[in-house]
Design a protein around this motif. Sequence first.
Motif, short mmCIF file in Angstrom:
data_model
loop_
_atom_site.label_atom_id
_atom_site.label_comp_id
_atom_site.label_asym_id
_atom_site.label_seq_id
_atom_site.Cartn_x
_atom_site.Cartn_y
_atom_site.Cartn_z
N UNK A 14 0.86 -1.19 0.00
CA UNK A 14 0.00 0.00 0.00
C UNK A 14 0.90 1.24 0.00
N UNK A 15 1.37 1.66 -1.16
CA UNK A 15 2.32 2.78 -1.21
C UNK A 15 1.76 4.10 -0.71
N UNK A 16 0.43 4.25 -0.72
CA UNK A 16 -0.18 5.50 -0.26
C UNK A 16 -0.72 5.41 1.17
N UNK A 17 -0.52 4.27 1.81
CA UNK A 17 -1.10 4.08 3.14
C UNK A 17 -0.18 4.59 4.26
N UNK A 18 -0.71 4.56 5.46
CA UNK A 18 0.06 4.96 6.64
C UNK A 18 -0.47 4.17 7.84
N UNK A 19 0.29 4.16 8.90
CA UNK A 19 -0.14 3.53 10.14
C UNK A 19 0.25 4.44 11.30
N UNK A 20 -0.63 4.53 12.29
CA UNK A 20 -0.41 5.43 13.42
C UNK A 20 -0.52 4.66 14.73
N UNK A 21 0.41 4.90 15.63
CA UNK A 21 0.32 4.43 17.00
C UNK A 21 0.55 5.62 17.92
N UNK A 22 -0.30 5.79 18.92
CA UNK A 22 -0.14 6.88 19.87
C UNK A 22 -0.53 6.41 21.26
N UNK A 23 0.20 6.83 22.25
CA UNK A 23 -0.13 6.54 23.64
C UNK A 23 0.06 7.81 24.46
N UNK A 24 -0.79 8.00 25.44
CA UNK A 24 -0.69 9.16 26.31
C UNK A 24 -1.05 8.74 27.73
N UNK A 25 -0.35 9.29 28.69
CA UNK A 25 -0.53 8.88 30.07
C UNK A 25 -0.33 10.10 30.97
N UNK A 26 -1.17 10.24 31.96
CA UNK A 26 -1.05 11.32 32.94
C UNK A 26 -1.10 10.73 34.34
N UNK A 27 -0.23 11.18 35.19
CA UNK A 27 -0.17 10.72 36.58
C UNK A 27 -0.25 11.94 37.49
N UNK A 28 -1.02 11.81 38.57
CA UNK A 28 -1.27 12.95 39.44
C UNK A 28 -1.48 12.44 40.87
N UNK A 29 -1.53 13.36 41.84
CA UNK A 29 -1.79 12.93 43.21
C UNK A 29 -3.10 12.15 43.30
N UNK A 30 -3.11 11.10 44.09
CA UNK A 30 -4.25 10.20 44.16
C UNK A 30 -5.53 10.93 44.55
#
Length: 215
Positions: free
Chosen positions: A138-154
């Motif tokens: 697939x010469x015109x294709x793409x693939x995306x991976x993303x992760x996001x994480x937030x840590x805070x006082x309980x």
Amino acid sequence: GQAALTGRLLIGKELLGIVTLESVEYAATIGGGELGLDLGLTALFTLGPFQAWVQGIGLRLRAIARSDGAGAIGTFDLEVVVKPPTAAGFSITSPAVNGGGVIGYDPLIGRYFGVISLDVVAVGLSAMVVVDTRLPGDPDGYALFASIFAEFPSLPLGFGFFLSGVGGLLCLNRGMDGEAIAAGLHDGAIDALLFPENVLEDATFILGQLDNWFP
């Protein structure tokens, strides 16, 4: 029909007290009617609590054979272009903000990636994004991976439960191999993906296994 010589020269030379020339990478190639030389510099910039670095920025020289023999230099045309960096990053250490980030590009597989991890006062924010621009079949294709994480006082939720972090994953044009992820439990796969203690260090591990976990 092609040959290449690659290497890295360590420099470690400090300039003006704030810039350090770490190394020079070179690649000399011959084949396909071309002679090539790539030069890339890795440098570190330091100003108080802030550091930044760039890797692989330099020049690309090509001598291309002309079939008619009417080249700029004998039978060769000479091409000189600026070579963009393969990676760049930063880090900061201060009472209010700590952390850093990296962005880069792998031209061999057409992959862009970015990683950032910051602790702002009592809140930690981490994110990682990988974009592949070359997909098999697939010469015109793409693939995306993303992760996001937030840590805070309980935050108390009642009944003895507390919330100390939230996060998520996003995959486009990728699947998920549950068996591969399960097999990686002993290697810290889940921790690296969902609960990274040091996202900048975990990024190398994730990039190496990403196509296995999320093909």
